[in-house]
Motif scaffolding. Sequence first.
Motif, PDB file in Angstrom:
ATOM      1  N   ILE A 253     -14.460   5.413  -2.142  1.00  0.00           N
ATOM      2  CA  ILE A 253     -12.877   5.479  -0.719  1.00  0.00           C
ATOM      3  C   ILE A 253     -14.321   5.713   0.569  1.00  0.00           C
TER       4      ILE A 253
ATOM      5  N   GLN B 275       1.121  -0.628   0.089  1.00  0.00           N
ATOM      6  CA  GLN B 275       0.222   0.004  -0.110  1.00  0.00           C
ATOM      7  C   GLN B 275       0.670   1.363  -0.431  1.00  0.00           C
ATOM      8  N   THR B 276       0.350   2.474  -0.403  1.00  0.00           N
ATOM      9  CA  THR B 276       1.224   3.579  -0.920  1.00  0.00           C
ATOM     10  C   THR B 276       0.094   4.418   0.688  1.00  0.00           C
TER      11      THR B 276
ATOM     12  N   MET C 230      -6.549   8.925  -5.708  1.00  0.00           N
ATOM     13  CA  MET C 230      -6.369   7.827  -4.508  1.00  0.00           C
ATOM     14  C   MET C 230      -7.010   6.639  -5.830  1.00  0.00           C
ATOM     15  N   ASN C 231      -7.061   4.886  -5.353  1.00  0.00           N
ATOM     16  CA  ASN C 231      -7.400   4.477  -5.771  1.00  0.00           C
ATOM     17  C   ASN C 231      -8.658   4.071  -5.486  1.00  0.00           C
TER      18      ASN C 231
ATOM     19  N   ASP D 123      -3.321   4.662  -1.412  1.00  0.00           N
ATOM     20  CA  ASP D 123      -4.337   4.253  -0.766  1.00  0.00           C
ATOM     21  C   ASP D 123      -4.872   3.844   0.229  1.00  0.00           C
TER      22      ASP D 123
ATOM     23  N   GLY E 196      -9.731   2.255  -1.110  1.00  0.00           N
ATOM     24  CA  GLY E 196      -8.885   3.264  -0.175  1.00  0.00           C
ATOM     25  C   GLY E 196     -10.010   4.043   1.292  1.00  0.00           C
TER      26      GLY E 196
ATOM     27  N   CYS F 218       3.897   8.528  -6.367  1.00  0.00           N
ATOM     28  CA  CYS F 218       2.793   7.094  -5.868  1.00  0.00           C
ATOM     29  C   CYS F 218       2.664   6.636  -7.948  1.00  0.00           C
TER      30      CYS F 218
ATOM     31  N   CYS G 169       3.213  -0.638   5.391  1.00  0.00           N
ATOM     32  CA  CYS G 169       3.209   0.035   4.058  1.00  0.00           C
ATOM     33  C   CYS G 169       4.462   0.466   3.253  1.00  0.00           C
TER      34      CYS G 169
END
Length: 344
Positions: A279, A153-154, A241-242, A223, A245, A218, A177
Amino acid sequence: MQVLFMYHQGNNGAPVPENFRLEDTSLQPDLNEGEVLVRTLYLSVDPYMRCRMNEDTGAGYLTPWRLSEVADGGGVGRVEASRWDGLAPGDVVTCFNWPWATHGVLKGSALQKMDPQLVDGHLSHLLGAVGLTGLTALLGIREKGHVTQGANQTLVVSGAAGACGSIAGQVGRLDGCSRVLGVCGSREKCAALVDELGFTAAINYRRDDVDARLKECCPDGVDVYFDNVGGAISDAVISQMNSGGHVVLCGQISQYNKDVPYPPPLDPRTQETLLRQGITRERFTVLSYMDQMDAALLQLSTWVRSGQLKVRETVVDGLENMGVAFCSMMEGGNIGKQIIKVSD
Ligand code: NDP
């Protein structure tokens, strides 16, 4: 003895040191049953105090500071005399409502006795990394961040060089992370994040192109976002953002000098991104997790003592400088926890 009063209120505008006034006064001569005389060692200034300068703080658990009453907040000190069974002279104690004063007569039942070994004698840490801001970082990541070891994860942290942010980024890394990016307001802060605190990269939002640097730092998207600031920085992070997230809604300091409710309304495009991408962005309040605090403090203490968690502080000397320190912190003058040293 000296005490500090707050004497200006208003929802809009930045606080200034002149909002505070120092006075000489004397303590009541004798302690009543249940009371404790304490000497102040360290005091904390925190962003939530800006809300206490308003008539309505916007939070049920926060009372407004009253004009010409002694201001209060997080503090740590030593017991000098006690008429409360649980405390004796020499004990180290903390309290969330410590008066901004060199000494105080407090109810023993309102004080928490602390073991100095928890912080290897660095008692100011009880207000930061091994205190409420450290707890906010740890419990915020654990309760709302959904960080999973091995999940690549970021994490992005805003207000990253501050008290909560500097710990949140490190906790995210320790919890698994693979990439931790900090957003903060100066080149010196960026260097501290990367060179000292183990962040993967840092963005200076005052100078850098935030969107471009986020993309660069990123490459797999974001995430988890630990949000201390809100506003344009958060819009930029959330836009990258993914799906699935998580935003840890810790604070929105960029909006605290404005007359808006908490949490402040989101930009409609950001709101749309949250919905479209599924999210989560739940409100987080550290005081909702009282039952987890002892274990969390022990975890923070263990990490700090072993050197896995690095602590930065900005220390200002003297009760008379509380107002200056508060205003400086609100404008980014601090790296790590802003502390005021009142006595040795
Ligand atoms: P910090 O030590 O992070 O100090 C505040 C920092 O905010 C400053 O150093 C400054 O750094 C940054 N800042 C100020 N104005 C702006 C702005 N307009 N845009 C971006 N950054 C800004 O304070 P804390 O760690 O004590 O608090 C951080 C956040 O966490 C706050 O929002 C606070 O309300 C929240 N909080 C929430 C808790 C909870 O239970 N949810 C508990 C404790 C804190 P820079 O130089 O980078 O601009």
